[in-house]
Design an enzyme around this catalytic site. Structure first.
Site, PDB file in Angstrom:
ATOM      1  N   ASP A 498       0.857  -1.330   0.065  1.00  0.00           N
ATOM      2  CA  ASP A 498      -0.077  -0.076  -0.101  1.00  0.00           C
ATOM      3  C   ASP A 498       0.884   1.288  -0.062  1.00  0.00           C
ATOM      4  O   ASP A 498       2.009   1.121   0.488  1.00  0.00           O
ATOM      5  CB  ASP A 498      -0.772  -0.021   1.153  1.00  0.00           C
ATOM      6  CG  ASP A 498      -1.840  -1.087   1.353  1.00  0.00           C
ATOM      7  OD1 ASP A 498      -2.333  -1.414   0.123  1.00  0.00           O
ATOM      8  OD2 ASP A 498      -2.395  -1.362   2.183  1.00  0.00           O
ATOM      9  N   ASP A 500       0.699   3.648   1.931  1.00  0.00           N
ATOM     10  CA  ASP A 500       0.512   4.337   3.340  1.00  0.00           C
ATOM     11  C   ASP A 500       1.838   3.990   4.215  1.00  0.00           C
ATOM     12  O   ASP A 500       2.595   3.423   3.560  1.00  0.00           O
ATOM     13  CB  ASP A 500      -0.597   4.080   4.262  1.00  0.00           C
ATOM     14  CG  ASP A 500      -0.737   2.770   4.039  1.00  0.00           C
ATOM     15  OD1 ASP A 500       0.155   1.879   3.994  1.00  0.00           O
ATOM     16  OD2 ASP A 500      -1.661   2.340   4.880  1.00  0.00           O
TER      17      ASP A 500
END
Ligand code: 0RA
Length: 634
Positions: A498, A500
């Site tokens: 991801d 993030d």
């Protein structure tokens, strides 16, 4: 006759200059990031030489808006007297002749050999412009150069009671791929120099920022402070820092060390302030003595019995953080990057000093000694267990590719050179990837959550982790000494996480694992990072994937904002299989980054800081780096 000498010397200057500009890498290693930064090291090293000679207490450096660099010291100032042989002031000779710096001074310790110490003439030749300003003998002198050739005569400007040297240079864009200095790289070097030269003040100013970035380093404790800094993010095994300094003839040996409760070994060695990344004779001497002293102590105290085998060096260095700094008269640097000390006499010198001093220390600090021995004995037991476990897993074929992990969705083609494997964060994203992929050449291995932090665990634990076993088995090469790159089942291992902070943490954990256990895979260029988009921007029927915040800003400044929608992808799971294919997996459209080890050392240090056992510093690092994708191309 005199005229003739002058000509000969002049021709030599032009030849040197041409040679340097024709083959810069011979002198500074590369024309990339490292070479560019080498110019700074070269100039600052000269000021450091002044400090080692006891003639300089402060060095200031600035990076200006145009990426030119100024280095100022309060040393004796480069000599300016006219030299008979050259019919030129000494400073001009130093700035235009290869390897001339050393000949002008009687100083005992000089940064020389290796890539460092090639001389100021190299910096001059590779700068579109260079200015030298010297204060000495009651005056200020100045001279300017362009691409190594003087464009003014050395000129006297007024008087000054001060002494010192100012060098400002403009790295030549004709030579360097990129002339942008990186503060982090420079600061790391300056900080190291401040640690190694107790009491020396070093000030840095980056004027490219508003307000400028200013840093000041000065360490009263020298390398003891260095060790304190290195262990600050780790848990200590004992109080205080072991320290000793001694010399034999003109050879100086200085050691600071401390044990942590961790498992990695961090020994940094230096010779005349040059970081000897590749080790060398001084490091061998240190390791030999350390192993011997600890074993002797353990036997004397009855902790090791006659029947017991000796503790190994590896066991003894588990959790150790140490700085070894030696100073010698004529250092010889060898090895691929010229960072391996070759002077054979240093082995015995360091060994003998460490033998004596460390034995004394252990006798005087029984509580510390006991803690260290306990740790070492545990390390030996763990090593034994790991060896047995490895033999067992090898027997069961776990580290070879006979039994592929159940979670792996393998590809159908049997040609590693065109096969790739995606290591995907999370089962759900893994599922989408399985649907999206081209099953002929793309394999998918979903990984559950955070993989083990290999920096914090011994080998036995690492190898018994399911996720890690799955990776090893799928890749097929085996690990560490037994790694055989020819057995790689895929020539692309693509990490897909991801966008993030958690994703970037998992990515780093995976890289750390590859770095410590499968380094050859990185060296072969088989490890990649996938780049999923961060945003989907829609306007009417058109959609546009955006891969970074900067790109989003750029896009928004270009287009009419009415009627657009922006979707931020928090995780891979928010994309459907088609989107995942289009943006991240399709070799025709995707962007993937190859992970390279141009500098294995900085990678190691990156991973060490990052993977230390205290959480906070780690977080800070990740957030700072999260958006900087290029760092992955270490
Ligand atoms: C040659 C001889 C001496 C000092 C230097 C060079 C020198 C070079 C640089 C470069 C940057 N800063 C520097 N400071 C000094 C010895 C001079 C003497 O003995 O007076």
């Amino acid at each position: 006759m005199a005229k003739k000498t002058y000509d000969v010397e002049d021709i030599k200057v032009l030849k040197d200059l041409e040679a340097i500009r024709k083959r810069p890498s011979m002198y500074i290693g590369s024309t990339g990031h490292r070479g560019l930064h080498h110019l700074i090291y070269e100039v600052v090293d000269n000021s450091i030489d002044e400090a080692m000679a006891g003639a300089c207490s402060k060095i200031m450096m600035a990076v200006h808006k145009d990426n030119s660099v100024t280095v100022i010291d309060d040393g004796r100032g480069i000599p300016v007297k006219k030299m008979k042989k050259f019919k030129k002031p000494a400073v001009e000779v130093i700035l235009t002749t290869l390897h001339s710096g050393g000949k002008f001074s009687e100083d005992v310790y000089k940064v020389s050999g290796g890539l460092h110490g090639v001389g100021l003439s190299v910096v001059n030749a590779l700068s579109s412009k260079l200015m030298a300003e010297i204060r000495r003998d009651g005056h200020v002198f100045r001279q300017e150069y362009s691409r190594g050739k003087p464009i003014t005569k050395l000129t006297k400007y007024g008087s000054s009671k001060k002494h010192g040297t100012l060098i400002r240079f403009w790295p030549d864009p004709e030579i360097f791929e990129d002339i942008n200095y990186k503060s982090e790289t420079v600061l790391k070097y300056l900080k190291e120099m401040a640690y190694l030269n107790k009491g020396l003040k070093i000030i840095y100013e980056d004027q490219r920022h508003k307000p400028p970035i200013v840093e000041e380093y000065k360490y009263k404790g020298g390398i003891v402070d260095f060790v304190k800094d290195l262990v600050s993010k780790k848990d200590s095994l004992h109080k205080g820092v072991m320290y000793f300094k001694s010399s034999i003839d003109t050879n100086q040996v200085e050691v600071a060390m401390k044990y942590t409760t961790g498992y990695s070994e961090n020994l940094y060695s230096f010779a005349n302030n040059i970081h000897t990344h590749e080790g060398g004779t001084h490091e061998s001497g240190f390791k030999k003595a350390l192993t011997r002293v600890i074993n002797d102590y353990a036997r004397n105290k009855g902790i090791l019995k006659d029947k017991d085998e000796n503790l190994t060096g590896e066991d003894i260095r588990e959790g150790l953080v140490a700085i070894l700094s030696v100073k010698l008269r004529e250092p010889q640097f060898e090895g691929q990057t010229k960072t391996k000390l070759g002077n054979s006499e240093m082995m015995g010198i360091v060994e003998s000093i460490v033998n004596t001093k460390l034995s004394e220390y252990l006798e005087e600090h029984p509580a510390h000694s006991k803690a260290i021995l306990n740790k070492t004995i545990n390390a030996a037991r763990a090593r034994d267990a790991a060896k047995k476990a490895r033999e067992l897993t090898r027997k069961r074929g776990l580290l070879q590719s006979s039994t592929l992990p159940g979670k792996l969705a393998d590809c159908t083609i049997n040609d590693p050179s065109i096969s790739e494997i995606f290591l995907v964060e999370g089962d759900s994203a893994g599922g989408s990837c399985k649907q999206a992929r081209d099953r002929q050449f793309q394999a998918i291995l979903p990984l559950r959550g955070k993989i083990l932090n290999v920096e914090k665990s011994r080998e036995l634990k690492v190898l018994s982790s399911n996720e890690i076993q799955a990776i090893i088995t799928a890749l097929g090469t085996g690990i560490k000494d037994e790694l055989n790159i020819k057995n790689a089942r895929y020539h692309k291992a693509i990490i897909l996480c991801d966008g993030d902070v958690d994703g970037s943490h998992i990515r780093t954990l995976l890289l750390t694992f590859f770095y410590r256990y499968m380094r050859e895979l990185i060296e072969a260029g088989y490890v990649y990072i996938a780049q999923p988009p961060l945003y989907l921007v829609k306007k009417r029927k058109k959609s546009h994937y955006v891969y970074s915040d900067e790109e989003l800003q750029q896009l928004l400044s270009r287009i009419e904002k009415k009627g657009i929608t922006i979707q931020r992808y928090k995780g891979l799971g928010e994309m459907n299989p088609e989107q995942l294919w289009e943006t991240t997996m399709d070799p025709g459209k995707r962007v993937i980054l190859r992970v390279g080890i141009e500098d294995a050392i900085s990678a190691d240090e990156t991973f060490s800081t990052l993977m230390g056992s205290q959480v906070e510093p780690r977080k800070e690092f990740i957030q700072k780096r999260a958006k900087d994708v290029r760092f992955l191309d270490i």
